[in-house]
Design a protein around this motif. Sequence first.
Motif, short mmCIF file in Angstrom:
data_model
loop_
_atom_site.label_atom_id
_atom_site.label_comp_id
_atom_site.label_asym_id
_atom_site.label_seq_id
_atom_site.Cartn_x
_atom_site.Cartn_y
_atom_site.Cartn_z
N ALA A 141 6.02 -6.56 -5.41
CA ALA A 141 4.63 -6.30 -5.77
C ALA A 141 3.66 -6.95 -4.80
O ALA A 141 3.91 -8.03 -4.28
CB ALA A 141 4.36 -6.80 -7.19
N LEU A 142 2.54 -6.27 -4.60
CA LEU A 142 1.41 -6.81 -3.84
C LEU A 142 0.15 -6.39 -4.58
O LEU A 142 -0.18 -5.20 -4.65
CB LEU A 142 1.40 -6.25 -2.41
CG LEU A 142 0.21 -6.64 -1.52
CD1 LEU A 142 0.14 -8.15 -1.36
CD2 LEU A 142 0.31 -5.96 -0.17
N GLN A 181 -1.90 -9.13 5.32
CA GLN A 181 -1.46 -7.98 4.52
C GLN A 181 -0.01 -7.65 4.83
O GLN A 181 0.78 -7.34 3.93
CB GLN A 181 -2.36 -6.78 4.81
CG GLN A 181 -2.35 -5.71 3.73
CD GLN A 181 -3.04 -6.15 2.46
OE1 GLN A 181 -3.65 -7.22 2.40
NE2 GLN A 181 -2.96 -5.33 1.42
N LEU A 211 3.28 -7.71 2.25
CA LEU A 211 4.28 -6.66 2.12
C LEU A 211 5.69 -7.20 2.35
O LEU A 211 6.64 -6.80 1.67
CB LEU A 211 3.98 -5.53 3.11
CG LEU A 211 2.85 -4.59 2.71
CD1 LEU A 211 2.45 -3.70 3.90
CD2 LEU A 211 3.27 -3.71 1.54
N ALA A 214 6.97 -8.70 -0.70
CA ALA A 214 7.36 -7.70 -1.69
C ALA A 214 8.73 -7.09 -1.39
O ALA A 214 9.40 -6.57 -2.29
CB ALA A 214 6.31 -6.58 -1.74
N LEU A 265 8.52 -0.62 -6.01
CA LEU A 265 7.43 -1.30 -5.32
C LEU A 265 6.12 -0.95 -6.03
O LEU A 265 5.82 0.23 -6.22
CB LEU A 265 7.34 -0.85 -3.86
CG LEU A 265 8.18 -1.60 -2.82
CD1 LEU A 265 8.06 -0.89 -1.48
CD2 LEU A 265 7.73 -3.05 -2.70
N LEU A 267 2.23 -1.59 -5.46
CA LEU A 267 1.35 -2.04 -4.38
C LEU A 267 -0.10 -1.67 -4.67
O LEU A 267 -0.40 -0.52 -5.00
CB LEU A 267 1.77 -1.41 -3.05
CG LEU A 267 3.25 -1.58 -2.65
CD1 LEU A 267 3.56 -0.76 -1.41
CD2 LEU A 267 3.57 -3.05 -2.42
N ASP A 268 -0.98 -2.64 -4.54
CA ASP A 268 -2.41 -2.44 -4.75
C ASP A 268 -3.11 -2.55 -3.40
O ASP A 268 -3.19 -3.64 -2.83
CB ASP A 268 -2.93 -3.48 -5.74
CG ASP A 268 -4.38 -3.25 -6.14
OD1 ASP A 268 -4.86 -2.12 -5.95
OD2 ASP A 268 -5.02 -4.18 -6.65
N PRO A 326 -2.17 -1.59 -0.21
CA PRO A 326 -1.30 -2.28 0.75
C PRO A 326 -1.73 -2.20 2.20
O PRO A 326 -1.28 -3.00 3.02
CB PRO A 326 0.05 -1.58 0.54
CG PRO A 326 -0.32 -0.22 0.06
CD PRO A 326 -1.53 -0.42 -0.80
N LEU A 341 1.69 3.25 -5.77
CA LEU A 341 0.68 2.80 -4.81
C LEU A 341 -0.72 3.05 -5.35
O LEU A 341 -1.11 4.19 -5.58
CB LEU A 341 0.87 3.56 -3.49
CG LEU A 341 -0.20 3.46 -2.42
CD1 LEU A 341 -0.16 2.09 -1.78
CD2 LEU A 341 0.01 4.53 -1.37
N SER A 391 -4.59 2.98 -4.48
CA SER A 391 -5.36 2.99 -3.23
C SER A 391 -6.64 3.80 -3.41
O SER A 391 -6.74 4.65 -4.30
CB SER A 391 -4.53 3.59 -2.10
OG SER A 391 -5.27 3.65 -0.90
#
Length: 309
Positions: A78-79, A140, A144, A147, A155, A157-158, A160, A188, A190
Amino acid sequence: MIKTHGLTKRYGRTLAVDGVDLDVRPGDRYGFLGPNGSGKTTMVRMLLGLVYATSGEIEVLGEPVPRRVHRVLPRIGALVEGPAAYPHLSGRRNLKLLDAAGPGGPRRTRKSRVEDALAAVGLSGVDSRPVRAYSLGMRQRLGLASALLRKPELLILDEPTNGLDPRGIHEIRDLLIQLNEAGTTVFLSSHLLAEVEQLCTRVGVVDKGKLVLQDELTAVRTPTGRVLVDSPDPAAAVALLDGRLEHRDGSRLVVRHDDPAALNAQLVGGGVRVAGITEQRRTLEEVVLEVTTSSADRIDGASRPGAAP
């Protein structure tokens, strides 16, 4: 991989997430979209057990969240809301500490796991400088890498690619596609619609906390009833099109037609050379603008008492 039912989150009188039924399937590259303030990050945090829902149900990797989130977190990379790191330590040292803090694998292979993660995101040559000296793009990439340490099944991801230049965005897109093809499901969040359009296979769109669209990307991007033609003989093509031409830019033509194959046969049969022909489809941007309202961070002057017209 991710299922929610009636998921709702309130902050006092503010309804941040409103009855969302999310469906992320194994193998998806799922793009989660919406204007600023639409509830995207709140949703992501609830999926990871960082924020508790006011009501509704969450299931991630077959387990209820947050009740059994401890079972699924080791299987997730996770990010969220930017990378977290100790600023006075190097990137490698941060990753080693993170690996040691969870069930990442045997200690004897920790170094190789860290190096593999750094190489995957383009930081294999990073030196021992502290993270506080990193650029936003490097931070950044490090987020990643963290993660990817445990070779996740999922995964989450916010944003990424925040802070990355166009080449960096392209590299991360290729990396996510490779991971997905190797079996990792990608969720994702985004605001970069063009990037999501190139990367994702399914999309969900939220607006004011509600899920207003969820479907395959190919189903969302419906045909416009126009065909894009590239011809070395544009004048001859225009003469043959009998008023169907909508726009011409040199050798490129936009033609009102719903069948590229039939149009191609017509042009070739009329002696017109065709270098390229394709069906025009709605862009993801057009779709999102159609189903959403204005951003929550917009403040129009006319809405203020006494504001000038």
